[in-house]
Design a protein around this motif. Sequence first.
Motif, PDB file in Angstrom:
ATOM      1  N   PRO A   1       5.507  36.797  37.045  1.00 41.77           N
ATOM      2  CA  PRO A   1       6.038  36.401  35.912  1.00 41.77           C
ATOM      3  C   PRO A   1       6.039  34.810  35.131  1.00 41.77           C
ATOM      4  O   PRO A   1       5.332  33.789  36.011  1.00 41.77           O
ATOM      5  CB  PRO A   1       7.080  36.106  36.615  1.00 41.77           C
ATOM      6  N   ASP A   2       6.064  34.611  33.872  1.00 39.56           N
ATOM      7  CA  ASP A   2       5.201  33.424  32.695  1.00 39.56           C
ATOM      8  C   ASP A   2       6.286  32.806  34.035  1.00 39.56           C
ATOM      9  O   ASP A   2       7.350  32.446  33.888  1.00 39.56           O
ATOM     10  CB  ASP A   2       5.515  34.188  31.555  1.00 39.56           C
ATOM     11  N   GLY A   3       5.743  31.529  33.821  1.00 44.21           N
ATOM     12  CA  GLY A   3       6.373  30.640  33.781  1.00 44.21           C
ATOM     13  C   GLY A   3       7.305  30.546  35.789  1.00 44.21           C
ATOM     14  O   GLY A   3       8.242  29.248  35.959  1.00 44.21           O
ATOM     15  N   GLY A   4       6.592  31.441  36.483  1.00 48.36           N
ATOM     16  CA  GLY A   4       7.118  31.761  37.962  1.00 48.36           C
ATOM     17  C   GLY A   4       5.847  31.498  38.489  1.00 48.36           C
ATOM     18  O   GLY A   4       4.716  31.265  38.530  1.00 48.36           O
ATOM     19  N   ALA A   5       6.374  31.427  39.805  1.00 50.21           N
ATOM     20  CA  ALA A   5       4.979  31.329  41.553  1.00 50.21           C
ATOM     21  C   ALA A   5       4.761  33.118  41.054  1.00 50.21           C
ATOM     22  O   ALA A   5       5.690  33.449  41.321  1.00 50.21           O
ATOM     23  CB  ALA A   5       6.213  31.517  42.667  1.00 50.21           C
TER      24      ALA A   5
ATOM     25  N   ASP B   1      -1.248  31.692  41.685  1.00 43.10           N
ATOM     26  CA  ASP B   1      -0.297  30.814  40.819  1.00 43.10           C
ATOM     27  C   ASP B   1      -1.677  29.816  40.118  1.00 43.10           C
ATOM     28  O   ASP B   1      -1.267  29.362  38.880  1.00 43.10           O
ATOM     29  CB  ASP B   1      -0.170  29.929  42.419  1.00 43.10           C
ATOM     30  N   ARG B   2      -2.477  29.310  40.578  1.00 41.89           N
ATOM     31  CA  ARG B   2      -3.457  28.364  39.451  1.00 41.89           C
ATOM     32  C   ARG B   2      -3.076  29.008  37.955  1.00 41.89           C
ATOM     33  O   ARG B   2      -3.599  28.724  37.069  1.00 41.89           O
ATOM     34  CB  ARG B   2      -4.925  28.713  39.692  1.00 41.89           C
ATOM     35  N   LEU B   3      -3.719  30.739  38.420  1.00 43.14           N
ATOM     36  CA  LEU B   3      -3.376  31.002  37.059  1.00 43.14           C
ATOM     37  C   LEU B   3      -2.428  31.466  36.193  1.00 43.14           C
ATOM     38  O   LEU B   3      -2.418  31.181  34.847  1.00 43.14           O
ATOM     39  CB  LEU B   3      -4.443  32.801  37.059  1.00 43.14           C
ATOM     40  N   LEU B   4      -1.582  30.990  36.624  1.00 42.60           N
ATOM     41  CA  LEU B   4       0.194  31.369  35.592  1.00 42.60           C
ATOM     42  C   LEU B   4      -0.311  30.083  35.579  1.00 42.60           C
ATOM     43  O   LEU B   4       0.496  29.735  34.135  1.00 42.60           O
ATOM     44  CB  LEU B   4       0.658  31.433  37.470  1.00 42.60           C
ATOM     45  N   LYS B   5      -0.234  28.761  36.104  1.00 41.42           N
ATOM     46  CA  LYS B   5       0.253  27.441  35.130  1.00 41.42           C
ATOM     47  C   LYS B   5      -0.918  26.978  34.241  1.00 41.42           C
ATOM     48  O   LYS B   5      -0.374  26.310  33.579  1.00 41.42           O
ATOM     49  CB  LYS B   5      -0.685  26.182  36.044  1.00 41.42           C
ATOM     50  N   GLN B   6      -2.167  27.773  34.149  1.00 42.29           N
ATOM     51  CA  GLN B   6      -2.742  27.660  33.138  1.00 42.29           C
ATOM     52  C   GLN B   6      -2.490  27.963  31.850  1.00 42.29           C
ATOM     53  O   GLN B   6      -1.625  29.417  31.355  1.00 42.29           O
ATOM     54  CB  GLN B   6      -3.586  28.536  32.868  1.00 42.29           C
ATOM     55  N   PRO B   7      -2.755  27.092  30.352  1.00 36.24           N
ATOM     56  CA  PRO B   7      -1.397  28.005  29.218  1.00 36.24           C
ATOM     57  C   PRO B   7      -2.256  28.859  28.966  1.00 36.24           C
ATOM     58  O   PRO B   7      -3.153  29.049  28.792  1.00 36.24           O
ATOM     59  CB  PRO B   7      -2.278  26.841  28.263  1.00 36.24           C
ATOM     60  N   ASN B   8      -1.425  29.853  28.026  1.00 36.93           N
ATOM     61  CA  ASN B   8      -2.529  31.194  26.737  1.00 36.93           C
ATOM     62  C   ASN B   8      -2.514  29.994  25.491  1.00 36.93           C
ATOM     63  O   ASN B   8      -2.419  29.792  25.133  1.00 36.93           O
ATOM     64  CB  ASN B   8      -1.438  31.789  26.804  1.00 36.93           C
ATOM     65  N   PRO B   9      -4.029  31.053  25.706  1.00 42.67           N
ATOM     66  CA  PRO B   9      -4.989  29.625  24.336  1.00 42.67           C
ATOM     67  C   PRO B   9      -4.396  30.866  23.591  1.00 42.67           C
ATOM     68  O   PRO B   9      -4.599  30.487  22.258  1.00 42.67           O
ATOM     69  CB  PRO B   9      -6.593  30.581  25.219  1.00 42.67           C
ATOM     70  N   VAL B  10      -4.004  31.738  23.133  1.00 46.35           N
ATOM     71  CA  VAL B  10      -3.471  32.372  21.867  1.00 46.35           C
ATOM     72  C   VAL B  10      -2.157  32.230  22.215  1.00 46.35           C
ATOM     73  O   VAL B  10      -1.899  33.209  20.943  1.00 46.35           O
ATOM     74  CB  VAL B  10      -3.888  33.732  22.168  1.00 46.35           C
ATOM     75  N   SER B  11      -0.884  31.718  22.625  1.00 50.35           N
ATOM     76  CA  SER B  11       0.350  31.943  22.989  1.00 50.35           C
ATOM     77  C   SER B  11       0.556  30.770  21.402  1.00 50.35           C
ATOM     78  O   SER B  11       0.148  30.338  21.455  1.00 50.35           O
ATOM     79  CB  SER B  11       0.992  31.508  23.576  1.00 50.35           C
TER      80      SER B  11
END
Length: 454
Positions: free
Chosen positions: A248-252, A444-454
Amino acid sequence: MTARSPVPAPPPRPAAVSGLTRRRLLGAGTAGAGALLAAGALSGCASPASASDANALSVWDPFQGGDGLLMDDMIKAVSDAGRGFDIDRTILDWGPSYYTKLAMSAAGGRASDVAVLHLSRLAGYAPAGLLDPIDLDVLAEFGVTEKDFTPAVWKRTQHDDTVYAIPLDVHPFIVFYDKDAADKAGLLDSSGELAPMGSPEAMLDAGKALADATGHAGIVFGHVNDTAQNWRLFAALYAQTGAAFTLPDGGAPKIDVDAAVKVVSFMQQLFDGKTSPDDLDYYAGLTMFTSRRGGMAFLGEWELPTLKAAGFPLGAAPFPQVFDHPAVYTDSHSFVLPHQDNPDPARRRESHRYAAEMLKQSLTWASAGHIPAYQPILAEPQYAGLKPQSSYADAAEVAVLDPPNWFTGAASAFQVAMCQPLQSALLGDTSAEKAVRQMVRESDRLLKQPNPVS
């Protein structure tokens, strides 16, 4: 689901040009997504159609080799039938570079009319505004509707209840087997097809019986230093437990650790280094199976042409159900409409017609092993006569794709991150528990990365 208002009919056009009008093979850059999506890079991303004939329908895809030639045949067929198409086809290198270039063109608003996208990558494109919606009313005018697809595949074409993709195929991770070895091992049913297994113990026993039948290995699986194979196997088995793998975006990450450990432990038992090798890379596994030193292979269906060329009696089946729920890991090549700032309504209509007509040619696509996503093709007698393709067509009914997020899907960093701990577990370098903990940390690491095209 929502559909956009129908677009007007196109103006009269010249007679169809037979076959492919243009076919260009281009290599894409390999720079990181963040750098390539910088404003300066986008400002120089020209419309593909402007590079040649502005009247041609511009199409991007990553199909080379045998698949590329089949795509040529399909385009020729739709171009020759009635009022055909003038197609400017651009073939780009498959992999991360393809998706970076597709994102660049769409973010610039001057993309191709149609492109091919793995359905597993939709969550990285539709929410970011890189794709335009499919007009379901227009698509229906050309004979294609939701009912023509399995629910398991169709549900992944959507974002916020809007459809953004038209699936061409389902390409599952399945089992191929040497029919002679499987018969000797007692694994075939009365019709000569692979019998159901139904439990982890049954698959372990099958591996042992196949090893006895071949005098070498039971099941071969090339995974060492591969960026997807371990994940494909894990994802299929994990889905069969009924557990959810949610990012989920913004979660674990939401992962059933106990179910994941059970799956990895089973993978370690299956590839014990004795009955079945634990240390094969992809091509070593392929070679071992085609040389008949393994009775069964875990592979994508796209390897069918290579395996048939080996010349022995070849069988295939959906990935066997060994846990409580049927599930087969898959992906889908799909037609999408990359975002354009000012799309021409007539060209948009032609884009829908092109996708619909290509679906109706997918019996040709099935010859390479891909399951047509367009279900009417599966009902044709010619498809039933395709062997062993028709033996695993049911995989589309229980298709499971990557958990949706911008960083998942085909050729993604997510798959690489999942494969590394799984490889360590299969090679005996770490325990199932430690491998799963690393998978959770990487997610979890990938979920914390910002989406480069958002």
